[in-house]
Design a protein around this motif. Structure first.
Motif, mmCIF file in Angstrom:
data_model
loop_
_atom_site.group_PDB
_atom_site.id
_atom_site.type_symbol
_atom_site.label_atom_id
_atom_site.label_comp_id
_atom_site.label_asym_id
_atom_site.label_seq_id
_atom_site.Cartn_x
_atom_site.Cartn_y
_atom_site.Cartn_z
ATOM 1 N N THR A 14 0.808 -1.214 0.000
ATOM 2 C CA THR A 14 0.000 0.000 0.000
ATOM 3 C C THR A 14 0.845 1.270 0.000
ATOM 4 O O THR A 14 0.324 2.364 -0.237
ATOM 5 C CB THR A 14 -0.956 0.028 1.212
ATOM 6 O OG1 THR A 14 -0.200 -0.144 2.418
ATOM 7 C CG2 THR A 14 -2.004 -1.069 1.096
ATOM 8 N N THR A 38 -0.829 -7.727 3.248
ATOM 9 C CA THR A 38 -0.656 -6.400 3.843
ATOM 10 C C THR A 38 -0.536 -6.474 5.354
ATOM 11 O O THR A 38 -1.082 -7.384 5.988
ATOM 12 C CB THR A 38 -1.836 -5.482 3.470
ATOM 13 O OG1 THR A 38 -1.660 -4.207 4.088
ATOM 14 C CG2 THR A 38 -3.166 -6.074 3.915
ATOM 15 N N ASN A 39 0.169 -5.490 5.923
ATOM 16 C CA ASN A 39 0.230 -5.387 7.387
ATOM 17 C C ASN A 39 -0.911 -4.553 7.943
ATOM 18 O O ASN A 39 -1.039 -4.388 9.156
ATOM 19 C CB ASN A 39 1.580 -4.826 7.840
ATOM 20 C CG ASN A 39 1.867 -3.425 7.303
ATOM 21 O OD1 ASN A 39 0.969 -2.613 7.109
ATOM 22 N ND2 ASN A 39 3.146 -3.139 7.070
ATOM 23 N N ALA A 40 -1.755 -3.994 7.069
ATOM 24 C CA ALA A 40 -2.999 -3.292 7.417
ATOM 25 C C ALA A 40 -2.802 -1.918 8.046
ATOM 26 O O ALA A 40 -3.782 -1.283 8.452
ATOM 27 C CB ALA A 40 -3.875 -4.155 8.339
ATOM 28 N N LEU A 45 -4.664 0.414 5.817
ATOM 29 C CA LEU A 45 -5.913 -0.152 5.322
ATOM 30 C C LEU A 45 -7.049 0.853 5.346
ATOM 31 O O LEU A 45 -7.910 0.874 4.453
ATOM 32 C CB LEU A 45 -6.274 -1.380 6.161
ATOM 33 C CG LEU A 45 -7.410 -2.272 5.683
ATOM 34 C CD1 LEU A 45 -7.150 -2.794 4.277
ATOM 35 C CD2 LEU A 45 -7.612 -3.427 6.652
ATOM 36 N N MET A 74 -9.087 1.165 1.755
ATOM 37 C CA MET A 74 -10.039 0.055 1.742
ATOM 38 C C MET A 74 -11.140 0.231 0.701
ATOM 39 O O MET A 74 -11.616 -0.749 0.123
ATOM 40 C CB MET A 74 -10.640 -0.172 3.131
ATOM 41 C CG MET A 74 -11.459 0.965 3.693
ATOM 42 S SD MET A 74 -12.210 0.522 5.298
ATOM 43 C CE MET A 74 -10.770 0.263 6.323
ATOM 44 N N LEU A 105 -7.613 -10.201 0.451
ATOM 45 C CA LEU A 105 -6.608 -9.632 1.347
ATOM 46 C C LEU A 105 -6.117 -10.685 2.337
ATOM 47 O O LEU A 105 -6.924 -11.353 3.001
ATOM 48 C CB LEU A 105 -7.184 -8.457 2.137
ATOM 49 C CG LEU A 105 -7.582 -7.195 1.366
ATOM 50 C CD1 LEU A 105 -8.052 -6.126 2.346
ATOM 51 C CD2 LEU A 105 -6.415 -6.677 0.548
ATOM 52 N N ILE A 165 -4.069 -10.590 5.652
ATOM 53 C CA ILE A 165 -3.585 -9.649 6.652
ATOM 54 C C ILE A 165 -2.667 -10.370 7.630
ATOM 55 O O ILE A 165 -3.004 -11.427 8.165
ATOM 56 C CB ILE A 165 -4.759 -8.994 7.409
ATOM 57 C CG1 ILE A 165 -5.623 -8.187 6.437
ATOM 58 C CG2 ILE A 165 -4.252 -8.118 8.535
ATOM 59 C CD1 ILE A 165 -6.850 -7.569 7.067
ATOM 60 N N VAL A 199 -3.237 -1.598 13.758
ATOM 61 C CA VAL A 199 -3.681 -2.670 12.861
ATOM 62 C C VAL A 199 -5.066 -3.169 13.265
ATOM 63 O O VAL A 199 -5.967 -3.318 12.420
ATOM 64 C CB VAL A 199 -2.652 -3.823 12.876
ATOM 65 C CG1 VAL A 199 -3.211 -5.048 12.159
ATOM 66 C CG2 VAL A 199 -1.340 -3.381 12.242
ATOM 67 N N ASN A 204 -7.789 -0.680 12.284
ATOM 68 C CA ASN A 204 -8.077 -0.643 10.851
ATOM 69 C C ASN A 204 -8.869 -1.865 10.390
ATOM 70 O O ASN A 204 -9.751 -1.764 9.526
ATOM 71 C CB ASN A 204 -6.781 -0.524 10.052
ATOM 72 C CG ASN A 204 -6.188 0.863 10.107
ATOM 73 O OD1 ASN A 204 -6.856 1.816 10.508
ATOM 74 N ND2 ASN A 204 -4.934 0.986 9.711
ATOM 75 N N ILE A 205 -8.540 -3.019 10.959
ATOM 76 C CA ILE A 205 -9.272 -4.232 10.588
ATOM 77 C C ILE A 205 -10.728 -4.114 11.022
ATOM 78 O O ILE A 205 -11.651 -4.488 10.278
ATOM 79 C CB ILE A 205 -8.612 -5.479 11.203
ATOM 80 C CG1 ILE A 205 -7.189 -5.664 10.661
ATOM 81 C CG2 ILE A 205 -9.443 -6.723 10.904
ATOM 82 C CD1 ILE A 205 -6.397 -6.745 11.371
ATOM 83 N N VAL A 233 -11.344 -11.596 3.196
ATOM 84 C CA VAL A 233 -10.242 -11.337 4.122
ATOM 85 C C VAL A 233 -9.828 -12.610 4.836
ATOM 86 O O VAL A 233 -10.669 -13.354 5.352
ATOM 87 C CB VAL A 233 -10.634 -10.263 5.166
ATOM 88 C CG1 VAL A 233 -9.536 -10.101 6.226
ATOM 89 C CG2 VAL A 233 -10.891 -8.927 4.481
#
Length: 417
Positions: free
Chosen positions: A92, A121-123, A126, A130, A140, A142, A166, A169-170, A185
């Motif tokens: 990203t 991704t490490n988010a 995100l 998104m 995705l 994660i 993280v 964001n999730i 996901v």
């Protein structure tokens, strides 16, 4: 035992025409400094990290090159799925590249390909991107190692744990796009000395209602001067499961994410005689068909991975010295004859051992994982005698005998490939 064959340029052409998965290393920059990252201090065998971004014009050259192959196979009344994945670093951080690649792919004249987009991704970013990822129906993966303690090796450049950002964001993604979150996901958790298989599994299941793929640190490419540090950090997924108080329950919950289940499935697939890859195998005596030595993937049979510096490899796990070619500012440099020669030279180093190995064509070794591959008398670490093989099979059958419900679940819930 049936004979072993060398690959030819025809094999490679076929794989390029029917390419299943193209992976771009979007950037080698990252907003985290994970201690155990494959590009961190514990490992070697990769190009120096220089905060580079993949130039879009090079990606365009590669897509055009592959497009000429894809045009040779245009399925009628169907779409051939082609996965396009974006890898890092943290992909990203170069989202504009991803957007340009997708826009270009979708501008090409249709040739029976359905592009399926994916990203690891490490988010951390995100929340910013998104909407775009949902619009393009990304799959995705994660990276999250569980709770705050489990995530403590995933730190930023100041050494701060990434967990809270993280997790936040999730949750935003789950709340805003619940259907996408449910269907697109998935999670990966690295098991190490600050978490356990049980803690990572339970955290993901409790907070997100999902399973997580559990993985151990890989010793592949480990620096010899970092062995002590590596093994202090390392924890085996298998041993972590076995050390859990509720081991039996955890194994049932993990199912195919349990290494023991994988080993049982491997025995069923390779030795039961009841698994075929397609219907045509039912009409052919498999013992009379030549196969290829080792289990090393034929070039581009599963995927093509392109590094941020333009090296073309058959997989993201392989040491960069084994690249098959490059893409630069002017063209794609892939010499199929050279690829054939390189591949055959490496796999046939082990041919005398292959002929004596009880596994034969059921080998699971990738030769690029052998640390001594450049030595003239290198030994295959997967060599198995008939007695050893029988012992392995017996062990898995014994486990299956104690868990008969596992066989039913494998038959009903698993596609074995």
């Amino acid at each position: 035992m049936n004979e072993f064959a060398e690959i030819t340029t025809s094999n490679i052409r076929y794989n390029l025409i029917h390419l299943k998965h193209l992976i771009f290393e979007v950037t080698d920059a990252c907003n985290l400094r994970c201690k155990y990252c494959a590009y961190a201090d514990l490992y070697e065998g990769y190009d120096k990290r220089e905060n580079l971004n993949f130039p879009f014009e090079r990606a365009k050259l590669l897509i055009n090159y592959l497009y000429e192959f894809w045009k040779e196979f245009v399925p009628k009344n169907a779409y051939y799925p082609l996965a396009i994945s974006f890898y890092g670093g943290e992909p990203t951080l170069n989202i504009s590249f991803i957007q340009k690649v997708i826009s270009y792919l979708e501008s090409l004249p249709p040739i029976g390909r359905k592009f399926i987009y994916g990203m690891t991704t490490n988010a951390l970013l995100l929340d910013k991107y998104m909407d775009f990822l949902v619009e393009k129906d990304f799959n995705l993966l994660i990276s999250l190692d569980g709770d705050e303690q489990g995530q403590s090796y995933r730190v930023d450049s100041q050494g701060h744990n990434s967990f809270k950002r993280v997790f936040r964001n999730i949750k935003i993604l789950e709340d805003k796009y619940p259907d996408f979150f449910k269907n697109n996901v998935s999670f990966n958790s690295v098991i190490h000395n600050k978490n356990t298989a049980s803690s990572a599994h339970q955290f993901i299941k409790t907070n997100f209602g999902k399973e997580t793929k559990l993985s151990s640190l890989s010793p592949l490419g480990m620096r010899k001067d970092k062995q002590e540090e590596f093994y202090k950090t390392f924890r085996s997924v298998f041993s972590s499961i076995k050390e859990t108080d509720n081991c039996e329950q955890l194994e049932q919950e993990l199912f195919i994410n349990n290494p023991q289940t994988y080993w049982v499935m491997d025995v069923i697939r390779k030795f039961s005689g009841n698994i075929v890859d397609d219907y045509t195998q039912l009409f052919v005596d498999q013992n009379k068909i030549s196969g290829f030595p080792t289990a090393t993937c034929l070039p581009f049979s599963k995927k093509m991975f392109v590094t941020v510096k333009g090296r073309i490899l058959q997989c993201e796990k392989i040491n960069h010295e084994f690249s098959f070619g490059t893409v630069d500012d002017e063209k794609v440099n892939l010499d199929l004859e050279h690829i054939v020669e390189q591949y055959n030279n490496y796999v046939f180093k082990y041919i005398n051992q292959c002929k004596k190995c009880a596994l034969g064509h059921r080998c699971s070794l990738c030769i690029y994982e052998v640390d001594t591959i450049h030595e003239p008398d290198t030994k295959c670490k997967s060599f198995v005698t008939q007695k050893e093989l029988e012992k392995r099979i017996s062990k898995q059958m014994e486990y299956l005998g104690k868990h008969p419900e596992l066989y039913r679940r494998i038959l009903n819930e698993v596609i074995i490939k």
